[in-house]
Design a protein around this motif. Structure first.
Motif, short mmCIF file in Angstrom:
data_model
loop_
_atom_site.label_atom_id
_atom_site.label_comp_id
_atom_site.label_asym_id
_atom_site.label_seq_id
_atom_site.Cartn_x
_atom_site.Cartn_y
_atom_site.Cartn_z
N PHE A 1 36.62 37.91 46.61
CA PHE A 1 37.64 38.52 47.46
C PHE A 1 38.93 38.76 46.68
N ILE A 2 39.37 37.75 45.93
CA ILE A 2 40.61 37.86 45.16
C ILE A 2 40.53 39.02 44.17
N ARG A 3 39.39 39.10 43.44
CA ARG A 3 39.28 40.16 42.42
C ARG A 3 39.30 41.54 43.08
N ASP A 4 38.62 41.70 44.21
CA ASP A 4 38.66 42.97 44.94
C ASP A 4 40.08 43.29 45.40
N ASP A 5 40.78 42.26 45.88
CA ASP A 5 42.12 42.48 46.43
C ASP A 5 43.12 42.85 45.34
N ILE A 6 42.98 42.26 44.15
CA ILE A 6 43.86 42.63 43.04
C ILE A 6 43.70 44.12 42.73
N GLU A 7 42.45 44.58 42.69
CA GLU A 7 42.17 45.99 42.41
C GLU A 7 42.77 46.88 43.51
#
Length: 285
Positions: free
Chosen positions: A85-91
């Motif tokens: 979730f975090i990696r998707d949200d950073i993008e």
């Protein structure tokens, strides 16, 4: 110029001593670290701290690429859902211009460092420890970075032999891989997080296709690649660091270029001075 910058510690030392430094590495996971610490762009530290605090407070229920592929391997199922979730949200934040490029780098590097701190491994990602009931341990920390970065830093994510043709310096530092053990094999998961192309993974270790990341310095083309690199160095001094591991029971650990070959190649460029230091043999035991 730090051609194979790795963790960036060598270039960092020169920056601290007032020098202008070029960092280069072929792995995006390393380059995000250089950008996070040194890219000369101003960032909003308080904003980033708030984002990370929000991540840590979240409970994530939805499955994602990371949880579907890596749950209960290097991390628990719950931790994988949060990491993905975090990696998707950073993008997403970057695409909607809520964070600038260096702020994105700080968040990605912070995520990678925080993952590596709790990963269920013995230091690399060739395998994970076979244990049941992996603990939920992930907590995202923020890197200790300067607000304005460093004006004397330059960062590249290129093949070393191509990169060296475009730069000029007083000193070129060359610390290539020594043997057949590819860095992209040992750190594939961190590179997967950095690139975030969401490739298909396979095998017990959950590796993606790494064909485009393989280094010639880990193959029988190492001597040819090294000679080409040295030929194209535009500088006053060349400093080479290399391990002369001899014949071992596991041939993958043997050095790809001999001391004599290194010396002969360097002598084509000028006077060579050798510095030696003894180390204990490395073992993964």
């Amino acid at each position: 110029i730090d051609v194979f910058a790795g963790t960036g510690v060598v270039g960092s030392l020169f920056l601290k001593n007032g020098k202008e430094v070029y960092f280069n590495d072929y792995l995006k996971s390393n380059c995000y670290s250089y950008k996070a610490f040194y890219e000369p762009t101003k960032v909003d530290i308080k904003k980033l701290e708030k984002i990370i605090n929000n991540y840590n407070d979240m409970e994530i229920d939805e499955e994602n690429y990371f949880s579907e592929n890596f749950s209960d391997t290097y991390f628990s199922h719950k931790d994988c859902k949060k990491i993905g979730f975090i990696r998707d949200d950073i993008e997403s934040k970057f695409s909607y211009q809520k964070i600038n490029e260096r702020e994105k780098s700080i968040l990605i590097a912070s995520l990678i460092y925080s993952m590596d701190k709790v990963a269920n491994t013995v230091g690399h990602y060739d395998a994970y420890r076979k244990i049941s009931n992996i603990e939920d341990k992930f907590f995202m920390y923020m890197l200790d970075v300067a607000e304005k970065g460093e004006k004397r830093s330059h960062i590249s994510n290129l093949d070393a032999n191509e990169f060296i043709k475009s730069v000029k310096a007083d000193l070129v530092y060359i610390d290539p891989p020594y043997n057949s053990r590819q860095y992209c094999d040992a750190y594939h998961l961190l590179e997967n997080i950095a690139s975030w192309d969401k490739p298909k993974v396979y095998g017990v270790a959950k590796k993606m296709d790494r064909t485009n990341l393989k280094s010639k310095y880990c193959t029988n083309k190492a001597i040819e690649a090294f000679e080409d690199l040295i030929k194209n160095c535009n500088c006053k001094y060349i400093l080479v660091s290399y391990n002369n591991t001899g014949d071992k029971s596991n041939s993958r650990s043997n050095a790809k270029i001999s001391d004599l070959q290194i010396k002969q190649i360097l002598e084509k460029r000028g006077k060579v001075q050798v510095f030696e230091k003894s180390f204990n043999n490395f073992t993964t035991g």
